[in-house]
Write an enzyme that holds these catalytic residues in place. Structure first.
Site, PDB file in Angstrom:
ATOM      1  N   HIS A 108      -0.443   4.906   1.490  1.00  0.00           N
ATOM      2  CA  HIS A 108      -1.620   5.547   0.897  1.00  0.00           C
ATOM      3  C   HIS A 108      -1.355   6.060  -0.514  1.00  0.00           C
ATOM      4  O   HIS A 108      -2.253   6.656  -1.127  1.00  0.00           O
ATOM      5  CB  HIS A 108      -2.093   6.695   1.787  1.00  0.00           C
ATOM      6  N   SER A 140      -1.336  10.198   5.930  1.00  0.00           N
ATOM      7  CA  SER A 140      -2.626   9.548   6.113  1.00  0.00           C
ATOM      8  C   SER A 140      -3.688  10.413   6.775  1.00  0.00           C
ATOM      9  O   SER A 140      -4.881  10.145   6.618  1.00  0.00           O
ATOM     10  CB  SER A 140      -2.448   8.263   6.926  1.00  0.00           C
ATOM     11  N   LYS A 152      -4.826  -1.619   1.605  1.00  0.00           N
ATOM     12  CA  LYS A 152      -5.624  -0.440   1.257  1.00  0.00           C
ATOM     13  C   LYS A 152      -6.107  -0.588  -0.188  1.00  0.00           C
ATOM     14  O   LYS A 152      -7.075  -1.304  -0.430  1.00  0.00           O
ATOM     15  CB  LYS A 152      -4.820   0.829   1.522  1.00  0.00           C
TER      16      LYS A 152
END
Length: 405
Positions: A216, A188, A247
């Site tokens: 991610h 990240s 996300k």
């Protein structure tokens, strides 16, 4: 009327630490978003180009997700009223888990209240004090906390160094207890991709459990955003896949995918699952709609990557350090601008904000001392004009503040 009470002597040590942060120049205040999470939005009354959001695919305000959330609220109400194991498992929760399991090509899935609790709750429940964890040195804090809670013996291998991981495995090969290898799919802070394929081979060789955190990578890597396991083509070789719903999926929560037995075990033993009220039905419905969009609108991911490579190329051409010398090289929409010094980084981030670009400064302890950076994140919904404007602003401010000569 009551009056506010300041810090009591019992907490004076916290004030001292805050004062230290201020002296270092790394103290910050939360910026407040006043409208939608979008490529251009309003923070603290200032209109800015947003390079700080995890809204990779622009789904935070997609009309189909809005409609799904509203319809679920009308049908099911605003809350579930209980933890999953007592009275809080709604049909829509099961539909979401079935949707994710099919998307990830695994037997089963369980949804947690956050990606953090998914990681921490899983690692801490499947291992014990007689076991071993081999963890990449740059793994997410939730993995680190889960490892500590498990009371297993922790071995840290150098970042993405598969040979070092094998050296550590050889040292404990004949020790009793299970072994777990764990890595981020995408890291990240640096935006580089973990060697999931090579670590999976290593896990197979030594009979270790293989686990990946795809927070991610979900919605970013692999076919239609299926993540790092699909990106590397190692289906069936990763025992535990963790992902996030907050996300690219644009809502809230985390999930764990794997075998039916793994998920049934987590139902019984993962403490965050056992002791947290389940998601509001609107959240589950939003996530279901998001996974549908990953399948039906793959062009979003294509735009994300086109924007990403353009932005990286332009930053590099302008002379910024975006990793690859003293830090890992970014390979994803996360692109750090490495400055090193914490105060200089936070000052640069503040100057960018005042000039119309939101790009967050990140310093110790989130990253090691000397590795402070302004982290930028590209999305599919940034237009070329917005990207060019952001690049111009970043370059002008960098020259004005001495970040670039």
């Amino acid at each position: 009327m009551t009056t506010s009470i300041g810090t009591r002597p019992q907490l004076a040590h916290l004030t001292a630490q805050i004062d230290d942060l201020k002296q270092r120049g790394t103290f910050f205040k939360l910026r407040v978003l006043e409208d939608e999470q979008a490529p251009v939005c309003t923070y603290d009354g200032r209109r800015v180009i947003n390079l700080a959001s995890n809204n990779y695919l622009g789904l935070c305000n997609h009309p189909k997700l809005r409609e799904a959330a509203i319809a679920a609220t009308v049908k099911y109400g605003v809350g579930s009223g209980a933890v999953r194991t007592i009275a809080g498992t709604m049909r829509i929760h099961m539909e979401l888990e079935e949707k994710i399991a099919a998307f990830k090509n695994v037997e089963a899935c369980v949804v947690f209240q956050s990606g953090f609790t998914a990681n921490a709750g899983t690692v801490s429940s499947i291992l014990g004090k007689e076991d071993f964890i081999l963890s990449d040195e740059l793994n997410h804090a939730s993995i680190i906390d889960g490892a500590r809670l498990s009371r297993a013996k922790i071995k840290v291998f150098r970042h993405k160094d598969v040979e070092h991981a094998e050296e550590l495995l050889k040292e404990i090969e004949n020790e009793p207890g299970r072994k777990l290898i764990i890595t981020d799919g995408v890291f990240s802070m640096d935006g580089d991709i973990g060697p999931v394929d090579k670590l999976a081979v290593l896990a197979e060789k030594y009979g270790a459990i293989m686990m990946v955190d795809d927070a991610h990578a979900s919605g970013v890597l692999g076919r239609n955003g299926r993540g790092s396991v699909d990106h590397f083509g190692v289906h069936g070789k990763v025992d535990v896949q963790v992902g996030t719903l907050s996300k690219a999926i644009a809502s809230l929560g985390g999930y764990v995918c794997g075998s039916r037995d793994l998920i049934d075990y987590l139902y019984h033993r993962a403490r965050p699952f056992l002791f947290s009220t389940s998601h509001p039905p609107s959240v589950a419905a939003t996530c279901i709609a998001a996974f549908d969009l990953l399948e039906s609108e793959p062009e979003r991911i294509e735009r994300l990557w086109a924007n990403t490579w353009y932005f990286k190329e332009q930053l590099t051409s302008a002379g910024f350090d975006v990793g690859g010398v003293t830090t890992p090289k970014s390979e994803t929409p996360i692109t750090p601008i490495i400055l090193g010094d914490g105060r200089k980084t936070m000052d640069f981030s503040k100057a960018l904000f005042e000039a119309g670009v939101m790009a967050t400064g990140i310093a110790f302890p989130t990253v090691p001392e000397g590795k402070a950076r302004v982290r930028t994140i590209m999305t599919s919904e940034h237009t070329r004009a917005e990207i060019d404007q952001a690049l111009e602003t970043i370059t002008v401010v960098a020259k004005r503040t001495g970040v670039l000569s």
